[in-house]
Design an enzyme around this catalytic site. Structure first.
Site, PDB file in Angstrom:
ATOM      1  N   ASP A  11       0.867  -1.182   0.000  1.00  0.00           N
ATOM      2  CA  ASP A  11       0.000   0.000   0.000  1.00  0.00           C
ATOM      3  C   ASP A  11       0.900   1.227   0.000  1.00  0.00           C
ATOM      4  O   ASP A  11       2.072   1.154   0.401  1.00  0.00           O
ATOM      5  CB  ASP A  11      -0.930   0.025   1.213  1.00  0.00           C
ATOM      6  CG  ASP A  11      -1.869   1.238   1.182  1.00  0.00           C
ATOM      7  OD1 ASP A  11      -2.446   1.514   0.121  1.00  0.00           O
ATOM      8  OD2 ASP A  11      -1.994   1.919   2.215  1.00  0.00           O
ATOM      9  N   SER A  12       0.345   2.341  -0.419  1.00  0.00           N
ATOM     10  CA  SER A  12       1.116   3.579  -0.402  1.00  0.00           C
ATOM     11  C   SER A  12       1.428   4.027   1.026  1.00  0.00           C
ATOM     12  O   SER A  12       2.303   4.868   1.234  1.00  0.00           O
ATOM     13  CB  SER A  12       0.354   4.685  -1.131  1.00  0.00           C
ATOM     14  OG  SER A  12      -0.903   4.914  -0.511  1.00  0.00           O
ATOM     15  N   CYS A  74      -4.225  -1.186  -2.419  1.00  0.00           N
ATOM     16  CA  CYS A  74      -4.388   0.258  -2.587  1.00  0.00           C
ATOM     17  C   CYS A  74      -5.283   0.479  -3.792  1.00  0.00           C
ATOM     18  O   CYS A  74      -4.971  -0.001  -4.890  1.00  0.00           O
ATOM     19  CB  CYS A  74      -3.021   0.903  -2.799  1.00  0.00           C
ATOM     20  SG  CYS A  74      -3.075   2.664  -3.204  1.00  0.00           S
ATOM     21  N   GLU A 155      -2.837   8.254   8.428  1.00  0.00           N
ATOM     22  CA  GLU A 155      -1.398   8.024   8.478  1.00  0.00           C
ATOM     23  C   GLU A 155      -0.775   8.645   9.731  1.00  0.00           C
ATOM     24  O   GLU A 155       0.218   8.142  10.254  1.00  0.00           O
ATOM     25  CB  GLU A 155      -0.726   8.624   7.236  1.00  0.00           C
ATOM     26  CG  GLU A 155      -1.014   7.891   5.950  1.00  0.00           C
ATOM     27  CD  GLU A 155      -0.301   6.553   5.868  1.00  0.00           C
ATOM     28  OE1 GLU A 155       0.881   6.472   6.261  1.00  0.00           O
ATOM     29  OE2 GLU A 155      -0.927   5.582   5.421  1.00  0.00           O
ATOM     30  N   CYS A 187     -11.143   3.355  -0.389  1.00  0.00           N
ATOM     31  CA  CYS A 187      -9.725   3.470  -0.068  1.00  0.00           C
ATOM     32  C   CYS A 187      -9.468   2.556   1.113  1.00  0.00           C
ATOM     33  O   CYS A 187     -10.299   2.483   2.037  1.00  0.00           O
ATOM     34  CB  CYS A 187      -9.368   4.917   0.291  1.00  0.00           C
ATOM     35  SG  CYS A 187      -7.681   5.138   0.917  1.00  0.00           S
ATOM     36  N   HIS A 189      -7.575   2.903   3.526  1.00  0.00           N
ATOM     37  CA  HIS A 189      -7.469   3.639   4.796  1.00  0.00           C
ATOM     38  C   HIS A 189      -8.839   3.807   5.463  1.00  0.00           C
ATOM     39  O   HIS A 189      -8.913   3.993   6.681  1.00  0.00           O
ATOM     40  CB  HIS A 189      -6.882   5.038   4.555  1.00  0.00           C
ATOM     41  CG  HIS A 189      -5.426   5.051   4.247  1.00  0.00           C
ATOM     42  ND1 HIS A 189      -4.922   4.701   3.014  1.00  0.00           N
ATOM     43  CD2 HIS A 189      -4.348   5.393   5.010  1.00  0.00           C
ATOM     44  CE1 HIS A 189      -3.601   4.831   3.026  1.00  0.00           C
ATOM     45  NE2 HIS A 189      -3.227   5.246   4.229  1.00  0.00           N
TER      46      HIS A 189
END
Length: 270
Positions: A11-12, A74, A155, A187, A189
């Site tokens: 994932d980013s 992602c 994040e 997403c 996240h």
């Protein structure tokens, strides 16, 4: 390919940990290499060629470390990179994400589905493709909400902060007012925002994400290619990041339910 080799998850940043949790439930005896490209997160606003390059570098790093397959956990990277990756690694199983519009369309009672997305996901083709394939034939209206701020908040370990809830209110209120009863989390996240969404909107939305479906698909792929681990011991996870490991470690601990514990995180270059 060695059945005992680890499965890579990219994932980013930290969002793919939500997919990793589903993978570990579906494949409890597998070892995993989790790579979060925290030096470049968020990637959604970057040019398409840069997104592809960053994703390719991450997959190359996992491949070099012996991964027997890679889950691109992602949505943005999946939207721009899957075709290129599969052409480059024809023998390596590469599994990506598709926004969970299909189950949301099947479940809606109001005929209105919301999608909470990143700018990158909206720019890619996957979301438009699944809307055209599943929502339009069913006569279901799909509304999108986008925020460039939510990923950085997750994040930073602020998934349940006051600022995060403020951003959620601004992004999702129009969808609630339009009658959306299903909310696709576009997403990886965003599953970490579930508590905040429920706090702000109660039972207005049923939250739908791709994690469990991706985990089931990954298990099928490993079985079809005779790549499933044959050991009976619980698998382990090695956490890799491209940014500061000391910054990422407490965030990973919190998001994986290990808050207060020492989680080993390695900083790598891709």
């Amino acid at each position: 390919m060695n059945q005992g080799a680890p499965l890579g998850v990219y994932d980013s940043g930290m969002g793919g940990l939500s997919v990793l949790a589903e993978l570990r439930r579906a494949l409890p005896h597998e070892n995993f290499l989790y790579l979060g490209d925290t030096a470049h997160v968020p990637i959604g606003a970057r040019p398409e060629d840069e997104i592809r390059d960053l994703t390719a570098q991450a997959v190359a790093a996992l491949h070099a470390r012996g991964a027997k397959g890679v889950v691109v956990a992602c949505n943005t990277a999946s939207a721009f990179s899957l075709t290129h990756l599969r052409e480059k690694y024809p023998a390596l199983p590469i599994i990506g994400l598709v926004p969970a519009v299909k189950p949301a369309v099947a479940a809606t009672r109001t005929g209105v589905v919301g999608v909470l997305a990143t700018p990158g996901t909206l720019r890619g083709t996957l979301l438009a493709d699944v809307i055209r394939q599943f929502a339009e034939p069913a006569g279901v209206r799909v509304l999108t909400a986008v925020s460039a701020e939510l990923v950085p908040l997750v994040e930073a370990g602020q998934a349940e902060s006051g600022r995060t809830r403020e951003v959620l209110r601004g992004a999702l209120t129009p969808l609630a007012e339009a009658g959306a009863d299903q909310l696709v989390l576009g997403c990886t996240h965003y599953p970490f925002l579930a508590a905040g969404i429920h706090s702000e909107f109660g039972d207005t939305f049923t939250l739908v994400d791709s994690g469990a479906a991706v985990a089931r698909h990954t298990r099928r792929v490993l079985e079809e290619r005779d790549l499933r681990s044959r050991v009976q011991e619980p698998g382990e996870v090695t956490y890799l990041v491209t940014g500061d490991a000391h910054v990422s470690a407490p965030v990973i601990a919190t998001l994986t339910g290990q808050a207060g514990q020492n989680v080993t995180v390695q900083q790598v270059t891709t």
